[in-house]
Write an enzyme that holds these catalytic residues in place. Sequence first.
Site, PDB file in Angstrom:
ATOM      1  N   SER A  25      77.576  -7.531   2.589  1.00 41.50           N
ATOM      2  CA  SER A  25      78.388  -7.801   1.401  1.00 41.50           C
ATOM      3  C   SER A  25      79.816  -7.305   1.599  1.00 41.50           C
ATOM      4  O   SER A  25      80.787  -7.976   1.236  1.00 41.50           O
ATOM      5  CB  SER A  25      77.769  -7.112   0.182  1.00 41.50           C
ATOM      6  N   ASP A  51      75.480 -14.327   8.960  1.00 40.00           N
ATOM      7  CA  ASP A  51      76.315 -14.498   7.763  1.00 40.00           C
ATOM      8  C   ASP A  51      77.778 -14.162   8.029  1.00 40.00           C
ATOM      9  O   ASP A  51      78.685 -14.831   7.522  1.00 40.00           O
ATOM     10  CB  ASP A  51      75.794 -13.625   6.605  1.00 40.00           C
ATOM     11  N   ASN A  96      73.638 -20.350   5.446  1.00 36.70           N
ATOM     12  CA  ASN A  96      73.016 -20.018   4.171  1.00 36.70           C
ATOM     13  C   ASN A  96      73.623 -18.725   3.634  1.00 36.70           C
ATOM     14  O   ASN A  96      72.929 -17.903   3.040  1.00 36.70           O
ATOM     15  CB  ASN A  96      71.501 -19.890   4.345  1.00 36.70           C
ATOM     16  N   GLY A  98      75.545 -16.948   1.094  1.00 38.07           N
ATOM     17  CA  GLY A  98      76.114 -16.969  -0.262  1.00 38.07           C
ATOM     18  C   GLY A  98      77.449 -16.251  -0.301  1.00 38.07           C
ATOM     19  O   GLY A  98      78.372 -16.657  -1.022  1.00 38.07           O
ATOM     20  N   ARG A 126      70.718 -23.955  -3.678  1.00 38.62           N
ATOM     21  CA  ARG A 126      71.153 -22.732  -4.359  1.00 38.62           C
ATOM     22  C   ARG A 126      72.333 -23.094  -5.275  1.00 38.62           C
ATOM     23  O   ARG A 126      73.378 -23.502  -4.811  1.00 38.62           O
ATOM     24  CB  ARG A 126      71.546 -21.661  -3.328  1.00 38.62           C
ATOM     25  N   SER A 172      73.966 -15.508 -10.860  1.00 34.49           N
ATOM     26  CA  SER A 172      74.421 -14.805  -9.658  1.00 34.49           C
ATOM     27  C   SER A 172      75.718 -14.073  -9.945  1.00 34.49           C
ATOM     28  O   SER A 172      76.650 -14.648 -10.525  1.00 34.49           O
ATOM     29  CB  SER A 172      74.642 -15.815  -8.530  1.00 34.49           C
ATOM     30  N   SER A 173      75.779 -12.834  -9.484  1.00 36.58           N
ATOM     31  CA  SER A 173      77.041 -12.074  -9.597  1.00 36.58           C
ATOM     32  C   SER A 173      78.065 -12.593  -8.596  1.00 36.58           C
ATOM     33  O   SER A 173      79.248 -12.296  -8.707  1.00 36.58           O
ATOM     34  CB  SER A 173      76.782 -10.601  -9.326  1.00 36.58           C
ATOM     35  N   ASP A 317      68.091  -7.141  -3.777  1.00 42.33           N
ATOM     36  CA  ASP A 317      67.744  -7.268  -2.355  1.00 42.33           C
ATOM     37  C   ASP A 317      66.795  -6.146  -1.938  1.00 42.33           C
ATOM     38  O   ASP A 317      65.723  -6.393  -1.370  1.00 42.33           O
ATOM     39  CB  ASP A 317      69.005  -7.255  -1.475  1.00 42.33           C
ATOM     40  N   ASN A 340      66.431 -14.101 -10.486  1.00 39.27           N
ATOM     41  CA  ASN A 340      67.241 -14.801  -9.486  1.00 39.27           C
ATOM     42  C   ASN A 340      66.725 -14.639  -8.050  1.00 39.27           C
ATOM     43  O   ASN A 340      67.272 -15.221  -7.137  1.00 39.27           O
ATOM     44  CB  ASN A 340      68.739 -14.537  -9.673  1.00 39.27           C
ATOM     45  N   GLU A 345      67.345 -16.915  -0.427  1.00 45.24           N
ATOM     46  CA  GLU A 345      67.034 -17.601   0.828  1.00 45.24           C
ATOM     47  C   GLU A 345      65.812 -18.501   0.701  1.00 45.24           C
ATOM     48  O   GLU A 345      65.658 -19.495   1.409  1.00 45.24           O
ATOM     49  CB  GLU A 345      66.820 -16.562   1.936  1.00 45.24           C
ATOM     50  N   ARG A 348      61.902 -16.301  -3.704  1.00 42.41           N
ATOM     51  CA  ARG A 348      61.319 -15.029  -3.254  1.00 42.41           C
ATOM     52  C   ARG A 348      60.166 -14.546  -4.134  1.00 42.41           C
ATOM     53  O   ARG A 348      59.290 -13.824  -3.660  1.00 42.41           O
ATOM     54  CB  ARG A 348      62.410 -13.947  -3.192  1.00 42.41           C
ATOM     55  N   HIS A 389      65.250 -13.490   5.959  1.00 43.29           N
ATOM     56  CA  HIS A 389      65.318 -12.218   6.684  1.00 43.29           C
ATOM     57  C   HIS A 389      64.607 -11.088   5.962  1.00 43.29           C
ATOM     58  O   HIS A 389      63.939 -10.259   6.576  1.00 43.29           O
ATOM     59  CB  HIS A 389      66.788 -11.851   6.949  1.00 43.29           C
ATOM     60  N   ARG A 390      64.741 -11.056   4.635  1.00 46.51           N
ATOM     61  CA  ARG A 390      64.135  -9.926   3.923  1.00 46.51           C
ATOM     62  C   ARG A 390      62.612 -10.027   3.875  1.00 46.51           C
ATOM     63  O   ARG A 390      61.927  -9.002   3.841  1.00 46.51           O
ATOM     64  CB  ARG A 390      64.720  -9.785   2.512  1.00 46.51           C
ATOM     65  N   LYS A 415      70.125 -13.116  10.074  1.00 49.00           N
ATOM     66  CA  LYS A 415      71.086 -13.379   8.988  1.00 49.00           C
ATOM     67  C   LYS A 415      71.900 -12.124   8.674  1.00 49.00           C
ATOM     68  O   LYS A 415      73.092 -12.196   8.399  1.00 49.00           O
ATOM     69  CB  LYS A 415      70.338 -13.854   7.734  1.00 49.00           C
TER      70      LYS A 415
HETATM   71  O1  LIG Z   1      77.881 -10.212  -3.789  1.00 44.88           O
HETATM   72  C1  LIG Z   1      77.088  -9.974  -2.873  1.00 44.88           C
HETATM   73  O2  LIG Z   1      77.476  -9.534  -1.774  1.00 44.88           O
HETATM   74  C2  LIG Z   1      75.647 -10.196  -3.086  1.00 44.88           C
HETATM   75  C3  LIG Z   1      75.151 -10.306  -4.364  1.00 44.88           C
HETATM   76  C4  LIG Z   1      73.705 -10.492  -4.646  1.00 44.88           C
HETATM   77  O3  LIG Z   1      73.495 -11.834  -5.041  1.00 44.88           O
HETATM   78  P1  LIG Z   1      73.301 -12.284  -6.580  1.00 44.88           P
HETATM   79  O4  LIG Z   1      74.479 -11.853  -7.342  1.00 44.88           O
HETATM   80  O5  LIG Z   1      73.186 -13.776  -6.474  1.00 44.88           O
HETATM   81  O6  LIG Z   1      72.040 -11.629  -7.074  1.00 44.88           O
HETATM   82  C5  LIG Z   1      72.841 -10.175  -3.435  1.00 44.88           C
HETATM   83  O7  LIG Z   1      71.534 -10.631  -3.640  1.00 44.88           O
HETATM   84  C6  LIG Z   1      73.401 -10.796  -2.176  1.00 44.88           C
HETATM   85  O8  LIG Z   1      72.607 -10.509  -1.055  1.00 44.88           O
HETATM   86  C7  LIG Z   1      74.777 -10.263  -1.892  1.00 44.88           C
HETATM   87  C1  LIG Z   2      70.491 -13.038  -1.241  1.00 48.72           C
HETATM   88  C2  LIG Z   2      70.943 -12.758  -0.020  1.00 48.72           C
HETATM   89  O1  LIG Z   2      71.921 -13.435   0.624  1.00 48.72           O
HETATM   90  P1  LIG Z   2      73.176 -14.297   0.145  1.00 48.72           P
HETATM   91  O2  LIG Z   2      74.369 -13.437   0.425  1.00 48.72           O
HETATM   92  O3  LIG Z   2      73.144 -15.512   0.983  1.00 48.72           O
HETATM   93  O4  LIG Z   2      73.036 -14.575  -1.324  1.00 48.72           O
HETATM   94  C3  LIG Z   2      70.353 -11.627   0.751  1.00 48.72           C
HETATM   95  O5  LIG Z   2      70.937 -11.229   1.776  1.00 48.72           O
HETATM   96  O6  LIG Z   2      69.300 -11.099   0.372  1.00 48.72           O
END
Ligand SMILES: O=C(O)C1=C[C@@H](OP(=O)(O)O)[C@@H](O)[C@H](O)C1
Ligand SMILES: C=C(OP(=O)(O)O)C(=O)O
Length: 429
Positions: A25, A51, A96, A98, A126, A172-173, A317, A340, A345, A348, A389-390, A415
């Site tokens: 992140s 990623d 993949n 995010g 997604r 999603s944040s 996570d 969520n 991925e 879950r 991965h998780r 990932k």
């Molecule tokens: O902002 C980020 O770095 C992340 C936010 C989370 O997602 P959500 O906000 O979709 O729950 C988390 O699950 C993801 O692995 C990384």
């Molecule tokens: C949700 C995850 O990944 P992403 O950043 O692709 O949302 C994760 O790493 O658990």
Amino acid sequence: MSSPAISLSYARGIQGEVTLPGSKSIANRAFLLAALAEGSTRLENMLLSDDTARMREALTALDVSMESGDEATQILVHGKGGRFSTARAVELFLGNAGTAMRPLAAVLAASDGEFILTGEPRMYERPIGPQIEAMRQIGADIEYLAESGYPPLRIRGTSLYGGTITLDGSLSSQYVSAILMVLPLLPQDSQLQLTGEVVSAPYIHLTVAMMRSFGAQVEVVSDREYRVKGGQGYKSPGVYWIEGDASSASYFLAAAAIAGGPVTVHGVGSASLQGDKKFADVLAKMGARVTYAERSITVEKGDALRGGDFDLNAIPDAAMTIATTALFAKGATRIRNVYNWRLKETDRLHAMATELRKTGAEVVEDADAITIVPPATIHHGTIETYDDHRMAMCFSLLAFAPAGVTILDPACCKKTFPDYFQTFQSLLT
Ligand SMILES: O=C(O)C1=C[C@@H](OP(=O)(O)O)[C@@H](O)[C@H](O)C1
Ligand SMILES: C=C(OP(=O)(O)O)C(=O)O
């Protein structure tokens, strides 16, 4: 193509120290903010994984220049000092990730050029609709190329006007983080107002902290309202150290709680920006002994582990690691408010319920929760990982079950943690 399965036979214990790879992140935010900043930034402890490779390739395609330092985990990014600009249309494949798709969709909408954002098939399942709807309120020109509300996207960069933006933060944040990161680049001041139950809140706090480290001011009026002045841009902090990944830490810490430890993870601790550092508090509630230092966490077995009822919305996570830890606890464990999980991925909640049942556990899958009643004896399972991965990393904890475990396609953990299984196995006793 999937990788060869890995079989972990019974291990009696785990002990040692782990230097965590950089946080996914933080790494992808740091790449993007450094690329937008005025001046060059040396990123240290960069995560080298799928990623972050997708983000790095995308930035390179956007003419951001970067060099690796003496160590591969040191990367010097030469910032553009403002928005990206390309004369030709650019196609970016974001896998993949995010943390690449959502922030790039925001920043490119305020850039100069035409951009096509693509990814793996799962990325097209997604949702990104709430973010795009919010960005259209300030003039973004974004088109869905397949299904409405989902990538792939065509973005025609334009001058976004700023002003008031209303965003549904309940899925999603990452949508919130993405929009926040673009706001200092706009000419006018903005106000972001969130509706719905805001999920994964600590990731928004992480974004605000990192924007500030890169010289942008953000006013946090409340958990639902943010104000950002226009025309600020970003400034390089010179050097930026990427914390160890707190979600990756969860597997080692849970292993210590189950099998004895002590295990110390380095790179994340009480001073960390990541919400997932609080995972260790959940282990403590389950009976583990936890010691925090500023930049490390140590866990060892305390009382016999016991289940519990946990709202893990803030740490989705690391929450997955509680689901497999629950197999070793006395009594049921309920993990709540994780709707969520279904949008990540893989679905879950469903994947976790399906695979946990293979161990003999009694599992109830609800719309936004999972309840796990551990079996008297954990059976051997051949665990599907769903390119998640998780799933692969969580189920490695079954190495502490007498029958061991077989994990299919373990390489999917690239990932975020390409050598996870080597590191994990090196600590087993
Ligand atoms: O902002 C980020 O770095 C992340 C936010 C989370 O997602 P959500 O906000 O979709 O729950 C988390 O699950 C993801 O692995 C990384
Ligand atoms: C949700 C995850 O990944 P992403 O950043 O692709 O949302 C994760 O790493 O658990």
